[in-house]
Enzyme design. Structure first.
Site, short mmCIF file in Angstrom:
data_model
loop_
_atom_site.label_atom_id
_atom_site.label_comp_id
_atom_site.label_asym_id
_atom_site.label_seq_id
_atom_site.Cartn_x
_atom_site.Cartn_y
_atom_site.Cartn_z
CE LYS A 50 -31.59 70.65 47.53
NZ LYS A 50 -30.15 70.67 47.77
NE ARG A 148 -22.58 71.78 45.38
CZ ARG A 148 -23.70 71.15 45.70
NH1 ARG A 148 -24.13 70.16 44.96
NH2 ARG A 148 -24.41 71.51 46.75
CE1 TYR A 273 -44.73 58.51 17.78
CE2 TYR A 273 -44.25 58.88 20.11
CZ TYR A 273 -44.92 59.22 18.96
OH TYR A 273 -45.77 60.29 18.97
CG MET A 321 -44.50 64.81 26.01
SD MET A 321 -44.73 66.31 25.05
CE MET A 321 -43.38 66.23 23.91
C1 PLP Z 1 -29.98 69.83 48.95
C2 PLP Z 1 -29.09 70.12 50.07
C3 PLP Z 1 -29.26 69.45 51.30
C4 PLP Z 1 -30.25 68.32 51.50
O1 PLP Z 1 -29.68 67.08 51.14
P1 PLP Z 1 -30.47 65.69 51.31
O2 PLP Z 1 -29.52 64.68 50.79
O3 PLP Z 1 -31.68 65.79 50.45
O4 PLP Z 1 -30.80 65.55 52.73
C5 PLP Z 1 -28.47 69.85 52.36
N1 PLP Z 1 -27.54 70.84 52.21
C6 PLP Z 1 -27.35 71.48 51.05
C7 PLP Z 1 -26.32 72.55 50.96
C8 PLP Z 1 -28.10 71.14 49.93
O5 PLP Z 1 -27.91 71.78 48.77
#
Ligand code: PLP
Length: 410
Positions: A50, A148, A273, A321
């Site tokens: 992801k 969640r 800055y 930036m």
């Molecule tokens: C992101 C995620 C993971 C991975 O977690 P890590 O700590 O990066 O290994 C596993 N399960 C779910 C549901 C996640 O959202």
């Protein structure tokens, strides 16, 4: 592409770039999978890709992870799955987040395993899958304490049974996610696990059950069940400072730039800055064309360090930036175009994503995912440059062209 005397490469037209070591990534995948399967457990490894593979580039990372033995991929939304399918990746892909019903047809066509949390979504999948004469895989996420996206135990059991009766839908998995598996006290993790196992016992026909992320796999691998979802570990970082480190994980990403300008400052002159840094004595300041727009966090102003010629140089003044200034007074031989390492190794020293995260009061996850997509990613395999991802797309670099182009010449 051009190469300097030390053999360091950079990307033409962009003053900052990331290097992705696919050999390290493959090592991490093999290492994590071996831990998941220790003691003869048949646990599958989901490579979590992801957020553009935690900033490393989803498609090349997914390919390398699968080649190294990952059994499946995991993403958050349909769009991320689409990117992988468009690249010709056929492996199972679990969508772990929420999917709007309007995306059900696309999910069926893309063969994305959805985490279903409503009967309506299940009905939509059933209709599209039946029309196509297929059985579409889905999974159910059980709420055990993170509060969640999961379904409460009774809801999860009821939905699983309803989905089981729908034509065209195959409930292939049941999972949960832990709230604090990276903390030394495992009491709550074990409570969550027990709640999950009660639901699993009520649904014995769902054979594939998983709960562990990287942190769980490191500290409590006995909770691996039939699968492990590993993200941060495959990128070579430990989830927290309190974790067991008996697995050797190798950092995958480096972030680099070059010295664009050198400037002598007299005592009393300030930089950047807000004039937050003033030279107390004669100083050699170097400009790098990299700032918070490229993932060099503003929180590193006046406290972050980078590597130049194998030595540490302090970031002075505010990070802007697209520019930052470093103090190179004590670096012998410093010169224009010298490589500057923001994250990664140079000579005998290294700056980890964790070190940067600590200075910014955050975690490595946020540092890595904060490197924007417009920063070119240079992929190395077998120790050699293999491909480059830029805003213009992915380009595979043949062995013959690597490092031979010069700026201004094509
Ligand atoms: C992101 C995620 C993971 C991975 O977690 P890590 O700590 O990066 O290994 C596993 N399960 C779910 C549901 C996640 O959202």
């Amino acid at each position: 592409m051009w190469t300097d005397a030390s053999g360091s490469q950079s990307w033409q037209g962009r003053p900052v770039w990331a290097e992705i070591d696919l050999d390290a990534l493959e090592h991490n995948v093999r290492t994590l999978k071996a831990r998941a399967q220790a003691g003869g457990r048949p646990a599958a490894l989901y490579a979590v890709v992801k957020a553009n593979a935690y900033g490393h580039g989803a498609v090349p990372v997914a390919r390398a992870a699968l080649a190294a033995g990952a059994d499946a991929l995991a993403v958050i939304c349909v769009d991320e799955g689409r990117e992988l399918r468009a690249a010709g990746i056929h492996a199972p892909i679990l969508v772990m987040g929420h999917t709007p019903i309007a995306q059900a047809e696309a999910a069926v066509d893309l063969r994305l395993t959805l985490t279903v949390n409503s009967l309506q979504l299940g009905l939509a999948l059933s209709r599209f899958a039946t029309e196509r004469g297929i059985a579409h895989p889905v999974q159910i996420k059980v709420e055990t304490g993170l509060n969640r996206y999961g379904l409460d135990p009774a809801e999860a059991i009821a939905l699983a049974q309803a989905l089981r009766d729908l034509p065209g839908v195959r409930v292939e998995g049941l999972f949960t996610h832990f709230a604090c598996p990276d903390e030394p006290d495992k009491t709550f993790t074990r409570e969550q696990y027990a709640r999950f196992m009660e639901v699993a016992a009520a649904l014995p026909w769902i054979e594939h059950r998983h709960a562990a992320n990287t942190a769980t796999l490191l500290d409590t691998p006995e909770l691996s069940l039939d699968g492990v979802r590993s993200g941060i570990g495959i990128y070579g970082c430990y989830p927290s400072a309190e974790q067991r480190r008996d697995l050797e994980l190798r950092p995958v990403l480096s972030l680099k730039s070059r010295i664009a300008r050198l400037r002598r400052l007299a005592a009393g002159e300030s930089v950047s800055y807000g004039r937050t840094w003033t030279a107390s004595s004669a100083t050699m300041a170097a400009l790098i064309m990299c700032g918070y727009g490229e993932g060099l966090r503003r929180g590193l102003s006046n406290c972050g360090q980078v590597l130049v010629r194998g030595r540490r140089a302090l970031i002075i003044g505010r990070v802007a930036m697209d520019m930052s200034i470093i103090d190179v007074t004590d670096i012998p031989g410093v010169a224009l175009d010298d490589e500057v390492v923001i994250i990664g190794r140079q000579g005998d020293d290294a700056i980890s994503a964790d070190e940067v995260a600590q200075r910014c009061d955050t975690i490595s996850y946020e540092i890595l995912t904060g490197i924007p997509a417009q920063v070119p990613r240079l992929y190395f395999r077998d120790g050699r440059l293999w491909g480059v991802q830029t805003a213009a797309g992915f380009e595979e670099i043949g062995a013959t062209t690597a490092g031979v182009r010069t700026p201004g010449l094509s």
